[in-house]
Write a protein that holds these residues in place. Structure first.
Motif, PDB file in Angstrom:
ATOM      1  N   GLU A 297       0.826  -1.209   0.000  1.00 48.15           N
ATOM      2  CA  GLU A 297       0.000   0.000   0.000  1.00 48.15           C
ATOM      3  C   GLU A 297       0.857   1.254   0.000  1.00 48.15           C
ATOM      4  OE1 GLU A 297      -3.417   2.158   2.808  1.00 48.15           O
ATOM      5  OE2 GLU A 297      -2.603   0.185   3.358  1.00 48.15           O
ATOM      6  N   GLY A 298       1.861   1.282   0.870  1.00 52.90           N
ATOM      7  CA  GLY A 298       2.724   2.452   0.961  1.00 52.90           C
ATOM      8  C   GLY A 298       3.530   2.694  -0.299  1.00 52.90           C
ATOM      9  N   LEU A 299       4.024   1.619  -0.911  1.00 56.98           N
ATOM     10  CA  LEU A 299       4.801   1.772  -2.139  1.00 56.98           C
ATOM     11  C   LEU A 299       3.946   2.318  -3.278  1.00 56.98           C
ATOM     12  CD1 LEU A 299       7.084  -1.407  -2.240  1.00 56.98           C
ATOM     13  CD2 LEU A 299       7.763   0.968  -1.861  1.00 56.98           C
ATOM     14  N   LYS A 300       2.704   1.901  -3.342  1.00 55.77           N
ATOM     15  CA  LYS A 300       1.817   2.402  -4.391  1.00 55.77           C
ATOM     16  C   LYS A 300       1.627   3.905  -4.263  1.00 55.77           C
ATOM     17  CE  LYS A 300      -2.766   1.766  -6.443  1.00 55.77           C
ATOM     18  NZ  LYS A 300      -4.064   1.035  -6.368  1.00 55.77           N
ATOM     19  N   ILE A 301       1.388   4.390  -3.045  1.00 55.95           N
ATOM     20  CA  ILE A 301       1.216   5.829  -2.805  1.00 55.95           C
ATOM     21  C   ILE A 301       2.500   6.586  -3.169  1.00 55.95           C
ATOM     22  CG2 ILE A 301       0.787   7.604  -1.066  1.00 55.95           C
ATOM     23  CD1 ILE A 301      -0.829   5.439   0.476  1.00 55.95           C
ATOM     24  N   THR A 302       3.634   6.030  -2.748  1.00 58.49           N
ATOM     25  CA  THR A 302       4.924   6.690  -2.988  1.00 58.49           C
ATOM     26  C   THR A 302       5.254   6.726  -4.467  1.00 58.49           C
ATOM     27  OG1 THR A 302       5.652   5.884  -0.820  1.00 58.49           O
ATOM     28  CG2 THR A 302       7.348   6.704  -2.319  1.00 58.49           C
ATOM     29  N   TYR A 303       4.974   5.636  -5.171  1.00 57.31           N
ATOM     30  CA  TYR A 303       5.232   5.583  -6.614  1.00 57.31           C
ATOM     31  C   TYR A 303       4.385   6.619  -7.352  1.00 57.31           C
ATOM     32  CZ  TYR A 303       5.382   3.730 -11.376  1.00 57.31           C
ATOM     33  OH  TYR A 303       5.515   3.590 -12.737  1.00 57.31           O
ATOM     34  N   GLU A 304       3.120   6.753  -6.962  1.00 58.62           N
ATOM     35  CA  GLU A 304       2.259   7.743  -7.605  1.00 58.62           C
ATOM     36  C   GLU A 304       2.792   9.159  -7.366  1.00 58.62           C
ATOM     37  OE1 GLU A 304      -0.234   7.218  -9.701  1.00 58.62           O
ATOM     38  OE2 GLU A 304       0.168   5.055  -9.504  1.00 58.62           O
ATOM     39  N   TYR A 305       3.344   9.394  -6.174  1.00 62.04           N
ATOM     40  CA  TYR A 305       3.937  10.701  -5.890  1.00 62.04           C
ATOM     41  C   TYR A 305       5.123  10.957  -6.813  1.00 62.04           C
ATOM     42  CZ  TYR A 305       6.945  14.143  -3.650  1.00 62.04           C
ATOM     43  OH  TYR A 305       7.763  15.227  -3.420  1.00 62.04           O
ATOM     44  N   PHE A 306       6.026  10.011  -6.931  1.00 60.85           N
ATOM     45  CA  PHE A 306       7.198  10.200  -7.782  1.00 60.85           C
ATOM     46  C   PHE A 306       6.804  10.372  -9.251  1.00 60.85           C
ATOM     47  CE2 PHE A 306       9.871   8.037  -4.383  1.00 60.85           C
ATOM     48  CZ  PHE A 306      10.519   9.202  -4.028  1.00 60.85           C
ATOM     49  N   LYS A 307       5.793   9.644  -9.687  1.00 58.53           N
ATOM     50  CA  LYS A 307       5.338   9.783 -11.078  1.00 58.53           C
ATOM     51  C   LYS A 307       4.783  11.169 -11.360  1.00 58.53           C
ATOM     52  CE  LYS A 307       2.429   6.457 -11.914  1.00 58.53           C
ATOM     53  NZ  LYS A 307       1.506   5.628 -12.738  1.00 58.53           N
ATOM     54  N   SER A 308       4.263  11.829 -10.330  1.00 59.39           N
ATOM     55  CA  SER A 308       3.649  13.144 -10.507  1.00 59.39           C
ATOM     56  C   SER A 308       4.665  14.275 -10.570  1.00 59.39           C
ATOM     57  CB  SER A 308       2.663  13.415  -9.372  1.00 59.39           C
ATOM     58  OG  SER A 308       3.355  13.674  -8.149  1.00 59.39           O
ATOM     59  N   LEU A 309       5.941  14.000 -10.269  1.00 62.61           N
ATOM     60  CA  LEU A 309       6.957  15.045 -10.261  1.00 62.61           C
ATOM     61  C   LEU A 309       7.279  15.498 -11.687  1.00 62.61           C
ATOM     62  CD1 LEU A 309       9.447  13.600  -7.610  1.00 62.61           C
ATOM     63  CD2 LEU A 309       7.787  15.438  -7.285  1.00 62.61           C
ATOM     64  N   PRO A 310       7.702  16.740 -11.855  1.00 62.53           N
ATOM     65  CA  PRO A 310       8.127  17.206 -13.181  1.00 62.53           C
ATOM     66  C   PRO A 310       9.252  16.337 -13.730  1.00 62.53           C
ATOM     67  CG  PRO A 310       7.955  19.043 -11.641  1.00 62.53           C
ATOM     68  CD  PRO A 310       7.812  17.791 -10.831  1.00 62.53           C
ATOM     69  N   GLU A 311       9.282  16.201 -15.052  1.00 61.07           N
ATOM     70  CA  GLU A 311      10.259  15.294 -15.667  1.00 61.07           C
ATOM     71  C   GLU A 311      11.693  15.671 -15.335  1.00 61.07           C
ATOM     72  OE1 GLU A 311      11.370  13.432 -20.065  1.00 61.07           O
ATOM     73  OE2 GLU A 311       9.725  14.857 -19.828  1.00 61.07           O
ATOM     74  N   GLU A 312      11.966  16.976 -15.168  1.00 62.50           N
ATOM     75  CA  GLU A 312      13.345  17.373 -14.882  1.00 62.50           C
ATOM     76  C   GLU A 312      13.835  16.837 -13.541  1.00 62.50           C
ATOM     77  OE1 GLU A 312      10.747  21.143 -14.161  1.00 62.50           O
ATOM     78  OE2 GLU A 312      10.879  19.501 -15.625  1.00 62.50           O
ATOM     79  N   GLU A 313      12.902  16.556 -12.616  1.00 61.21           N
ATOM     80  CA  GLU A 313      13.302  15.981 -11.334  1.00 61.21           C
ATOM     81  C   GLU A 313      13.921  14.596 -11.512  1.00 61.21           C
ATOM     82  OE1 GLU A 313      13.245  17.132  -8.178  1.00 61.21           O
ATOM     83  OE2 GLU A 313      12.565  19.102  -8.826  1.00 61.21           O
TER      84      GLU A 313
END
Length: 328
Positions: A297-313
């Motif tokens: 559950e936690g990894l899914k939330i964290t992955y969605e957060y990272f996917k939402s970051l700007p591409e330059e990040e």
């Protein structure tokens, strides 16, 4: 409710603590010198009347006007990339910074909680790690600047408790993850997810048999809050005892991200711990706490957060320019 000072407030854990204490009705003062922290982690709080931010280095004298009820000392570089580049600053924030925070707590008659970590156990000979284990640390190795800073921090805190009667709490934090982690800070979870998002093979150091235990940030914050409000002055482990090898964890990330990368292996860094798992018996008995969020559950939330970051990040190699701090 109380008035709270949180050092390291612009960091991953510090910003989540600011959220929690505001939600509980406290007034919160966040303090950070922004060496490794980022104001983006706090920008959603600037509209809050009960939140203030001080741009300050706690290794220097701390002045906060008015009363304080609680201090949470979370100021410190925490990732290997950071503390290997600014080793002296890391030692200073763990020693001088802790001394200043303890002095402020005494002057304000405030209860203080300091953030120690599982690194005080070093490469442990006891497994899982209990609070009465003294650890196996190389004080002159590359990780010594962080490990010994935390060990000194605990000793100084306990000295203020026993000599001055100060109300102190010590939390030993094990591997924690969640939104607001820096994608390229060198820690295993963001490193794996960053590589997956860039289409790179996942890098495992050593043979992948070393273990870690990952705790979701909301669970950790709950444990910290309960410890602060408890009567326990002794160190308490707060982490998730669900242990996994780094090799298996890499496969979990590949499955989570739906990518087809391979796992490649490189030499294990010097003094890298081979086992890391908390014994949380004390937290269960004293705080009535244990983690609730599963790794899936936690990894899914964290992955969605990272996917939402700007591409330059994704392609940013370093979060900060440490030039100004490298010799301080």
């Amino acid at each position: 409710m109380g008035r709270v000072l949180i050092t390291g407030a612009a960091g991953f854990l510090g910003s989540h603590l600011c959220d929690r204490f505001l939600a509980e009705g406290h007034e919160v003062i966040g303090m950070d010198n922004l060496i490794t922290g980022d104001l983006k982690n706090l920008e959603h709080l600037f509209k809050e009347e009960r939140f203030e931010f001080y741009h300050h280095d706690v290794s220097k004298f701390i002045h906060v006007p008015g009363d304080l009820d609680y201090i949470l000392h979370f100021a410190s570089p925490a990732s290997p990339i950071d503390y290997l580049k600014i080793p002296i600053q890391t030692l200073k924030v763990g020693s001088l910074g802790t001394h200043n925070c303890l002095g402020l707590a005494r002057a304000k008659n405030a209860r203080i909680l300091v953030a120690s970590t599982s690194e005080i156990y070093g490469d442990p000979h006891v497994h899982p790690q209990t609070e009465d284990y003294w650890g196996n640390v190389n004080p002159v190795g590359p990780r010594g600047v962080y490990d010994e800073a935390k060990r000194f921090q605990e000793a100084m805190t306990m000295a203020y408790h026993t000599y001055h009667g100060l109300e102190t709490r010590i939390v030993r934090i094990f591997n924690t993850y969640g939104p607001r982690m820096r994608l390229n800070d060198g820690r295993v979870l963001p490193a794996f997810i960053g590589q997956a998002l860039r289409g790179e093979d996942l890098t495992v150091f050593g043979d992948g048999s070393q273990t870690r235990s990952f705790c979701y940030v909301d669970d950790l914050v709950e444990g910290i809050y309960r410890l602060l409000m408890s009567d326990c002055a002794d160190p308490v482990n707060v982490g998730n005892p669900d242990e996994i090898t780094i090799g298996d964890f890499a496969e979990e990330i590949i499955k989570l991200t739906g990518t087809d990368q391979k796992v490649i292996y490189k030499d294990l860094p010097k003094d890298d711990p081979t086992q890391r798992r908390p014994d949380i018996t004390k937290a269960r008995e004293i705080l009535g706490w244990e983690p609730k969020v599963s790794r899936a559950e936690g990894l899914k939330i964290t992955y969605e957060y990272f996917k939402s970051l700007p591409e330059e990040e994704l392609y940013k190699k370093e979060h900060k320019d440490f030039t100004d701090y490298s010799r301080k």
